[in-house]
Design an enzyme around this catalytic site. Sequence first.
Site, short mmCIF file in Angstrom:
data_model
loop_
_atom_site.label_atom_id
_atom_site.label_comp_id
_atom_site.label_asym_id
_atom_site.label_seq_id
_atom_site.Cartn_x
_atom_site.Cartn_y
_atom_site.Cartn_z
N LEU A 1 -40.60 158.89 77.52
CA LEU A 1 -39.30 159.53 77.78
C LEU A 1 -39.34 161.05 77.59
O LEU A 1 -38.38 161.74 77.92
CB LEU A 1 -38.21 158.92 76.90
N GLY B 1 -27.07 147.90 51.18
CA GLY B 1 -26.42 149.15 50.77
C GLY B 1 -24.93 148.91 50.56
O GLY B 1 -24.51 148.02 49.80
N SER C 1 -32.62 153.65 68.07
CA SER C 1 -31.28 153.05 67.95
C SER C 1 -30.84 152.81 66.51
O SER C 1 -29.76 152.28 66.29
CB SER C 1 -31.26 151.73 68.74
N SER D 1 -22.32 154.62 72.65
CA SER D 1 -22.14 153.82 71.44
C SER D 1 -20.85 154.14 70.70
O SER D 1 -20.41 155.30 70.67
CB SER D 1 -23.33 154.09 70.52
N GLU E 1 -20.73 154.52 67.70
CA GLU E 1 -21.10 155.51 66.67
C GLU E 1 -20.59 156.90 67.03
O GLU E 1 -20.46 157.76 66.17
CB GLU E 1 -22.62 155.56 66.49
N TYR F 1 -28.01 160.22 65.12
CA TYR F 1 -27.89 159.22 66.20
C TYR F 1 -26.56 159.41 66.94
O TYR F 1 -26.53 159.47 68.18
CB TYR F 1 -27.98 157.80 65.61
N ARG G 1 -31.89 140.63 67.63
CA ARG G 1 -31.59 141.89 66.96
C ARG G 1 -32.78 142.29 66.08
O ARG G 1 -33.43 141.44 65.46
CB ARG G 1 -30.36 141.67 66.09
N HIS H 1 -23.32 145.03 68.71
CA HIS H 1 -23.56 143.68 69.23
C HIS H 1 -24.93 143.21 68.79
O HIS H 1 -25.90 143.98 68.74
CB HIS H 1 -23.39 143.63 70.76
P1 NAP Z 1 -33.21 148.10 70.40
O1 NAP Z 1 -33.35 146.62 70.28
O2 NAP Z 1 -33.56 148.95 69.24
O3 NAP Z 1 -34.08 148.54 71.68
C1 NAP Z 1 -34.37 149.88 71.91
C2 NAP Z 1 -35.35 149.98 73.05
O4 NAP Z 1 -35.67 151.37 73.25
C3 NAP Z 1 -36.70 149.26 72.79
O5 NAP Z 1 -37.14 148.69 73.98
C4 NAP Z 1 -37.59 150.41 72.37
O6 NAP Z 1 -38.98 150.18 72.62
C5 NAP Z 1 -37.08 151.51 73.30
N1 NAP Z 1 -37.48 152.83 72.83
C6 NAP Z 1 -37.21 153.41 71.63
N2 NAP Z 1 -37.79 154.61 71.55
C7 NAP Z 1 -38.42 154.81 72.72
C8 NAP Z 1 -39.22 155.85 73.24
N3 NAP Z 1 -39.47 156.95 72.54
N4 NAP Z 1 -39.73 155.71 74.48
C9 NAP Z 1 -39.50 154.59 75.22
N5 NAP Z 1 -38.77 153.55 74.77
C10 NAP Z 1 -38.24 153.67 73.53
O7 NAP Z 1 -31.73 148.50 70.82
P2 NAP Z 1 -30.58 147.60 71.51
O8 NAP Z 1 -29.75 147.01 70.43
O9 NAP Z 1 -31.17 146.76 72.55
O10 NAP Z 1 -29.69 148.74 72.18
C11 NAP Z 1 -29.90 149.15 73.53
C12 NAP Z 1 -29.25 150.51 73.74
O11 NAP Z 1 -27.85 150.42 73.48
C13 NAP Z 1 -29.76 151.61 72.83
O12 NAP Z 1 -29.74 152.82 73.57
C14 NAP Z 1 -28.75 151.68 71.71
O13 NAP Z 1 -28.74 152.95 71.14
C15 NAP Z 1 -27.48 151.37 72.48
N6 NAP Z 1 -26.42 150.72 71.71
C16 NAP Z 1 -26.68 149.61 70.98
C17 NAP Z 1 -25.64 148.99 70.31
C18 NAP Z 1 -25.87 147.73 69.51
O14 NAP Z 1 -25.02 147.40 68.69
N7 NAP Z 1 -26.96 147.01 69.74
C19 NAP Z 1 -24.33 149.49 70.41
C20 NAP Z 1 -24.11 150.62 71.20
C21 NAP Z 1 -25.15 151.22 71.87
P3 NAP Z 1 -39.88 149.39 71.54
O15 NAP Z 1 -39.58 147.94 71.77
O16 NAP Z 1 -41.25 149.80 71.94
O17 NAP Z 1 -39.48 149.85 70.19
O1 F7E Z 2 -25.36 149.01 59.91
C1 F7E Z 2 -24.28 148.98 56.42
C2 F7E Z 2 -24.60 150.32 57.09
O2 F7E Z 2 -27.66 149.37 60.78
C3 F7E Z 2 -24.05 148.50 59.88
C4 F7E Z 2 -26.83 150.20 66.09
O3 F7E Z 2 -27.03 149.17 67.05
O4 F7E Z 2 -24.48 149.77 66.00
C5 F7E Z 2 -25.65 149.84 65.22
O5 F7E Z 2 -25.53 150.82 64.20
C6 F7E Z 2 -23.38 148.86 58.56
C7 F7E Z 2 -23.54 150.34 58.17
O6 F7E Z 2 -25.70 149.13 62.39
C8 F7E Z 2 -27.33 147.73 54.93
O7 F7E Z 2 -24.52 151.37 56.15
C9 F7E Z 2 -25.27 147.96 54.34
O8 F7E Z 2 -22.31 150.79 57.63
O9 F7E Z 2 -26.51 147.15 61.21
P1 F7E Z 2 -26.42 148.60 61.08
P2 F7E Z 2 -24.95 150.49 62.75
O10 F7E Z 2 -25.33 151.60 61.85
O11 F7E Z 2 -23.49 150.17 62.84
C10 F7E Z 2 -24.14 150.97 66.69
C11 F7E Z 2 -22.89 150.70 67.51
C12 F7E Z 2 -25.26 151.52 67.48
O12 F7E Z 2 -25.06 152.13 68.53
C13 F7E Z 2 -26.59 151.51 66.84
O13 F7E Z 2 -27.63 151.66 67.81
O14 F7E Z 2 -24.03 148.12 57.52
N1 F7E Z 2 -25.37 148.43 55.62
N2 F7E Z 2 -26.45 147.54 53.90
C14 F7E Z 2 -26.64 148.29 56.01
N3 F7E Z 2 -27.24 148.58 57.19
C15 F7E Z 2 -28.57 148.31 57.30
N4 F7E Z 2 -29.19 148.57 58.47
N5 F7E Z 2 -29.29 147.78 56.27
C16 F7E Z 2 -28.73 147.47 55.05
O15 F7E Z 2 -29.39 146.99 54.13
#
Ligand code: NAP
Ligand code: F7E
Length: 340
Positions: free
Chosen positions: A64, A215, A89, A130, A132, A153, A188, A183
Amino acid sequence: MKKIAFITGVTGQDGSYLAELLLSKKYIVHGLLRRTSFLNLDRIQEIIDRYESKGLLKLHYIDLTDTSSITNLIIKYKPHEFYNLASMSHVGISYFTGEATLNINAIATYRILESILKNHKKCKFYQASSSEMFGSTPPPQNEKSPFNPQSPYGISKVAAYYTTRYFRQAHGLFASNGILFNHESPRRGLNFVTRKITHSLARILSGYEKKIYLGDISTRRDWGHSKDYVRGIWMILQHKRPEDFVLSTGKNYSIEDFVKKTFKILGLNWKKFVSTNNKNFLRPSEVRNLQGNSNKARKLLKWKPIYNLDTLCLDMLKSDLKLYGMTLEQAKEKAKKISK
Ligand code: NAP
Ligand code: F7E
């Protein structure tokens, strides 16, 4: 003629489900992935086995930070749709890798859109934005709510969001943002809080772990299932105009609620197995409360989620128990023994 779709992040949670969905809709899917020292194809191995030899799924290495690695593929295959799902992510990790997070999440979005504009203007573009981005803005959050990101992020996703709007408004590209609330799924990553809880619980029952260290469990999230959300992502690009849409369930729960629900399935007292406020998992600034209003997507796209938090929890827990060779019934029996 079959539609051609590019997916960055195809090895990730959403990328793998989206690839399956598009293949079921008869697309030719090109998965763009990065080189890793250890091949990381677990989430897409099934579709590789089924579709790659038929030429319906093609995988390409890209980087990228290397514009020409993407441009060359756009020129060669002329995709109809480009789904940009790749990102660093993990919000918690972004505090330690801010510059790289901005490079991959924000600047790469600019690189891709500029390449589409110069080489293949007809290609539709989806940006994985997102919740976020809302950060400290109080709920409910919708498409009109202000952004107040709290992490590198969040900042990177705001920059990518506006980049997408800029190419749409200034250059007429079909470029849309999906603003997706959290989601989850059995796919995940293990260091996101929901999967950490279901996976560690399966390990506790198998005797590999004694406690789950978390946390801050008072923060609140609006959690859906990735399978529902990738359907929404596809619908966003099928809409007649490029527009931005929130996808969310509209319900919000604390991390503590998620822990309680998961332990309750097995009849376990969570307090015996969970330690909270562990400093390794506290963030310098928190997003405390997310609850999305997805009325626009429900009305214009006719999108609605099928899963709720109970069915999501159960799906994730069952899948993690299976990884450790247990059915739900066997896990309930083990739970009775360890809670004595
Ligand atoms: P994920 O499981 O962490 O997948 C991220 C993907 O990005 C993986 O395929 C990863 O490759 C690839 N990637 C990371 N760094 C890269 C790099 N430097 N070059 C090329 N590929 C790279 O995330 P997800 O949950 O499927 O989320 C998909 C997208 O939606 C992300 O952009 C995330 O920020 C966004 N999003 C997620 C959520 C959520 O709750 N899941 C909510 C809102 C937005 P590797 O497999 O090699 O690591
Ligand atoms: O944290 C708290 C943490 O890391 C959720 C990504 O997909 O959704 C995701 O981001 C909450 C936070 O997700 C632990 O502090 C407590 O308040 O599961 P998470 P996230 O930060 O909401 C958004 C929409 C995205 O776009 C992102 O890509 O949980 N928390 N204890 C913890 N979180 C983690 N990871 N680990 C802990 O032990």
